[in-house]
Design a protein around this motif. Structure first.
Motif, PDB file in Angstrom:
ATOM      1  N   VAL A 176       0.838  -1.413   0.122  1.00  0.00           N
ATOM      2  CA  VAL A 176      -0.172  -0.005  -0.028  1.00  0.00           C
ATOM      3  C   VAL A 176       0.768   1.411  -0.123  1.00  0.00           C
ATOM      4  O   VAL A 176       1.857   1.363   0.704  1.00  0.00           O
ATOM      5  CB  VAL A 176      -1.061   0.277   1.326  1.00  0.00           C
ATOM      6  CG1 VAL A 176      -1.712   1.249   1.243  1.00  0.00           C
ATOM      7  CG2 VAL A 176      -1.842  -1.343   1.129  1.00  0.00           C
ATOM      8  N   ALA A 177       0.583   2.199  -0.963  1.00  0.00           N
ATOM      9  CA  ALA A 177       1.441   3.294  -0.931  1.00  0.00           C
ATOM     10  C   ALA A 177       0.434   4.622  -1.325  1.00  0.00           C
ATOM     11  O   ALA A 177      -0.701   4.480  -1.907  1.00  0.00           O
ATOM     12  CB  ALA A 177       2.409   3.250  -2.217  1.00  0.00           C
ATOM     13  N   PRO A 178       0.723   5.896  -1.000  1.00  0.00           N
ATOM     14  CA  PRO A 178      -0.067   6.918  -1.048  1.00  0.00           C
ATOM     15  C   PRO A 178       0.183   7.347  -2.379  1.00  0.00           C
ATOM     16  O   PRO A 178       1.340   7.286  -3.062  1.00  0.00           O
ATOM     17  CB  PRO A 178       0.567   7.975   0.007  1.00  0.00           C
ATOM     18  CG  PRO A 178       1.920   7.583   0.151  1.00  0.00           C
ATOM     19  CD  PRO A 178       1.886   6.028   0.129  1.00  0.00           C
ATOM     20  N   LEU A 179      -1.029   7.819  -3.024  1.00  0.00           N
ATOM     21  CA  LEU A 179      -1.065   8.311  -4.634  1.00  0.00           C
ATOM     22  C   LEU A 179      -1.966   9.123  -4.890  1.00  0.00           C
ATOM     23  O   LEU A 179      -3.059   8.836  -4.752  1.00  0.00           O
ATOM     24  CB  LEU A 179      -1.100   6.927  -5.475  1.00  0.00           C
ATOM     25  CG  LEU A 179      -1.211   7.133  -6.820  1.00  0.00           C
ATOM     26  CD1 LEU A 179       0.489   7.518  -7.599  1.00  0.00           C
ATOM     27  CD2 LEU A 179      -1.522   5.823  -7.568  1.00  0.00           C
ATOM     28  N   TYR A 180      -1.595  10.208  -5.249  1.00  0.00           N
ATOM     29  CA  TYR A 180      -2.506  11.496  -5.668  1.00  0.00           C
ATOM     30  C   TYR A 180      -3.892  11.762  -4.689  1.00  0.00           C
ATOM     31  O   TYR A 180      -4.881  11.619  -4.966  1.00  0.00           O
ATOM     32  CB  TYR A 180      -3.200  10.965  -7.148  1.00  0.00           C
ATOM     33  CG  TYR A 180      -2.084  11.055  -8.373  1.00  0.00           C
ATOM     34  CD1 TYR A 180      -1.416  11.978  -8.505  1.00  0.00           C
ATOM     35  CD2 TYR A 180      -2.063   9.876  -8.822  1.00  0.00           C
ATOM     36  CE1 TYR A 180      -0.296  11.887  -9.505  1.00  0.00           C
ATOM     37  CE2 TYR A 180      -1.111   9.772  -9.738  1.00  0.00           C
ATOM     38  CZ  TYR A 180      -0.389  10.718 -10.067  1.00  0.00           C
ATOM     39  OH  TYR A 180       0.698  10.714 -11.177  1.00  0.00           O
ATOM     40  N   GLY A 181      -3.288  11.497  -3.575  1.00  0.00           N
ATOM     41  CA  GLY A 181      -4.399  11.917  -2.366  1.00  0.00           C
ATOM     42  C   GLY A 181      -5.189  10.515  -2.037  1.00  0.00           C
ATOM     43  O   GLY A 181      -6.167  10.767  -1.212  1.00  0.00           O
ATOM     44  N   GLY A 182      -4.753   9.494  -2.561  1.00  0.00           N
ATOM     45  CA  GLY A 182      -5.441   8.211  -2.171  1.00  0.00           C
ATOM     46  C   GLY A 182      -4.465   7.302  -2.168  1.00  0.00           C
ATOM     47  O   GLY A 182      -3.251   7.626  -1.761  1.00  0.00           O
ATOM     48  N   LEU A 183      -4.879   5.914  -2.309  1.00  0.00           N
ATOM     49  CA  LEU A 183      -3.887   4.995  -2.074  1.00  0.00           C
ATOM     50  C   LEU A 183      -3.841   4.176  -3.284  1.00  0.00           C
ATOM     51  O   LEU A 183      -4.647   3.793  -4.129  1.00  0.00           O
ATOM     52  CB  LEU A 183      -4.463   4.074  -1.080  1.00  0.00           C
ATOM     53  CG  LEU A 183      -4.469   4.553   0.346  1.00  0.00           C
ATOM     54  CD1 LEU A 183      -5.281   3.487   1.472  1.00  0.00           C
ATOM     55  CD2 LEU A 183      -3.412   4.939   0.795  1.00  0.00           C
ATOM     56  N   HIS A 184      -2.449   3.583  -3.465  1.00  0.00           N
ATOM     57  CA  HIS A 184      -2.005   2.515  -4.644  1.00  0.00           C
ATOM     58  C   HIS A 184      -2.006   1.125  -3.936  1.00  0.00           C
ATOM     59  O   HIS A 184      -1.317   1.129  -2.900  1.00  0.00           O
ATOM     60  CB  HIS A 184      -0.929   2.861  -5.209  1.00  0.00           C
ATOM     61  CG  HIS A 184      -0.286   1.641  -6.193  1.00  0.00           C
ATOM     62  ND1 HIS A 184      -0.853   1.400  -7.294  1.00  0.00           N
ATOM     63  CD2 HIS A 184       0.589   0.786  -5.845  1.00  0.00           C
ATOM     64  CE1 HIS A 184      -0.351   0.059  -7.880  1.00  0.00           C
ATOM     65  NE2 HIS A 184       0.682   0.055  -6.910  1.00  0.00           N
ATOM     66  N   VAL A 185      -2.938   0.120  -4.293  1.00  0.00           N
ATOM     67  CA  VAL A 185      -2.604  -1.134  -3.583  1.00  0.00           C
ATOM     68  C   VAL A 185      -2.223  -2.114  -4.593  1.00  0.00           C
ATOM     69  O   VAL A 185      -2.550  -2.074  -5.804  1.00  0.00           O
ATOM     70  CB  VAL A 185      -4.026  -1.653  -3.090  1.00  0.00           C
ATOM     71  CG1 VAL A 185      -4.153  -2.760  -2.473  1.00  0.00           C
ATOM     72  CG2 VAL A 185      -4.558  -0.504  -2.080  1.00  0.00           C
ATOM     73  N   GLY A 194     -15.469   1.668   2.603  1.00  0.00           N
ATOM     74  CA  GLY A 194     -14.513   2.727   3.092  1.00  0.00           C
ATOM     75  C   GLY A 194     -12.961   2.589   2.569  1.00  0.00           C
ATOM     76  O   GLY A 194     -12.515   3.383   2.397  1.00  0.00           O
ATOM     77  N   VAL A 195     -12.608   1.189   2.243  1.00  0.00           N
ATOM     78  CA  VAL A 195     -11.308   1.022   1.421  1.00  0.00           C
ATOM     79  C   VAL A 195     -11.500   1.321   0.106  1.00  0.00           C
ATOM     80  O   VAL A 195     -10.761   2.093  -0.631  1.00  0.00           O
ATOM     81  CB  VAL A 195     -11.175  -0.433   1.653  1.00  0.00           C
ATOM     82  CG1 VAL A 195      -9.770  -0.969   0.804  1.00  0.00           C
ATOM     83  CG2 VAL A 195     -10.688  -0.820   3.043  1.00  0.00           C
ATOM     84  N   ALA A 196     -12.549   1.058  -0.566  1.00  0.00           N
ATOM     85  CA  ALA A 196     -12.645   1.115  -2.207  1.00  0.00           C
ATOM     86  C   ALA A 196     -12.520   2.801  -2.303  1.00  0.00           C
ATOM     87  O   ALA A 196     -12.099   3.234  -3.134  1.00  0.00           O
ATOM     88  CB  ALA A 196     -13.881   0.732  -2.492  1.00  0.00           C
ATOM     89  N   ASP A 197     -13.233   3.436  -1.305  1.00  0.00           N
ATOM     90  CA  ASP A 197     -13.445   4.957  -1.655  1.00  0.00           C
ATOM     91  C   ASP A 197     -12.156   5.635  -1.855  1.00  0.00           C
ATOM     92  O   ASP A 197     -11.581   6.775  -2.257  1.00  0.00           O
ATOM     93  CB  ASP A 197     -14.004   5.677  -0.389  1.00  0.00           C
ATOM     94  CG  ASP A 197     -15.867   5.593  -0.626  1.00  0.00           C
ATOM     95  OD1 ASP A 197     -16.052   5.075  -1.923  1.00  0.00           O
ATOM     96  OD2 ASP A 197     -16.355   5.614   0.136  1.00  0.00           O
ATOM     97  N   ALA A 198     -10.808   5.031  -0.933  1.00  0.00           N
ATOM     98  CA  ALA A 198      -9.513   5.560  -0.824  1.00  0.00           C
ATOM     99  C   ALA A 198      -8.563   5.166  -2.034  1.00  0.00           C
ATOM    100  O   ALA A 198      -7.676   5.721  -2.078  1.00  0.00           O
ATOM    101  CB  ALA A 198      -8.971   5.044   0.671  1.00  0.00           C
ATOM    102  N   ILE A 199      -9.076   4.296  -2.844  1.00  0.00           N
ATOM    103  CA  ILE A 199      -8.088   3.383  -3.866  1.00  0.00           C
ATOM    104  C   ILE A 199      -8.170   4.247  -4.970  1.00  0.00           C
ATOM    105  O   ILE A 199      -9.306   4.582  -5.520  1.00  0.00           O
ATOM    106  CB  ILE A 199      -8.661   2.075  -3.995  1.00  0.00           C
ATOM    107  CG1 ILE A 199      -8.567   1.290  -2.645  1.00  0.00           C
ATOM    108  CG2 ILE A 199      -7.720   1.552  -5.041  1.00  0.00           C
ATOM    109  CD1 ILE A 199      -8.940  -0.240  -2.880  1.00  0.00           C
ATOM    110  N   MET A 200      -6.831   4.524  -5.576  1.00  0.00           N
ATOM    111  CA  MET A 200      -6.675   5.535  -6.818  1.00  0.00           C
ATOM    112  C   MET A 200      -6.190   4.453  -8.028  1.00  0.00           C
ATOM    113  O   MET A 200      -6.468   4.599  -9.018  1.00  0.00           O
ATOM    114  CB  MET A 200      -5.776   6.589  -6.525  1.00  0.00           C
ATOM    115  CG  MET A 200      -6.148   7.663  -5.579  1.00  0.00           C
ATOM    116  SD  MET A 200      -7.979   8.306  -5.769  1.00  0.00           S
ATOM    117  CE  MET A 200      -7.354   9.457  -7.179  1.00  0.00           C
TER     118      MET A 200
END
Length: 139
Positions: free
Chosen positions: A84-93, A115-121
């Motif tokens: 998991v890494a931050p990416l453009y204000g969201g997360l890369h999984v 809640g997880v799906a909303d954060a994934i970019m």
């Protein structure tokens, strides 16, 4: 000779007050551009990583592999992982592993949580190569 700082069209750049600026999460003018905070996604993803790590340790113990030995083949035991890494204000999984093992099902269940799906970019699914041509089947 053309000045490369000037656009080819000959139009001048917009005044500084009209140039692009980063939207702040409290700026209502750019509400559609903001990404919700990913606080709700961190705990389920961390629990997923810990569960997959425990799965790897159990798998290594089952096959009597010494993962503490630096000369031993880690690829034989520690196949599954979620990064998991931050990416453009969201997360890369990124999931790395086999699609038929339990960690893949756990990952899909975790990613289906709203809640997880909303954060994934960005999502990436990958795993070890199979066969001579280096391909992989995902069913």
């Amino acid at each position: 000779m053309r000045n490369i700082k000037q656009p080819i069209t000959g139009r001048r750049p917009p005044p500084s007050s009209q140039r692009y600026h980063r939207a702040h999460h409290t700026d209502v003018r750019y509400a559609h551009l903001t990404v919700p905070p990913f606080d709700h996604a961190q705990q389920p993803l961390l629990a997923l990583q810990q569960g997959i790590h425990a799965f790897n340790l159990d798998s290594a113990a089952e096959h009597e592999l010494d993962i503490q030995d630096p000369a031993g083949p880690l690829w034989a035991a520690l196949q599954e992982r979620v990064t998991v890494a931050p990416l453009y204000g969201g997360l890369h999984v990124e999931f790395f592993g086999n699609p038929w093992d339990e960690p893949f099902a756990w990952t899909l269940a975790c990613l289906s949580d709203q809640g997880v799906a909303d954060a994934i970019m960005s999502l990436s699914f990958t795993g070890p190569d199979e066969g001579a041509n280096g391909t992989r089947e995902w069913e």
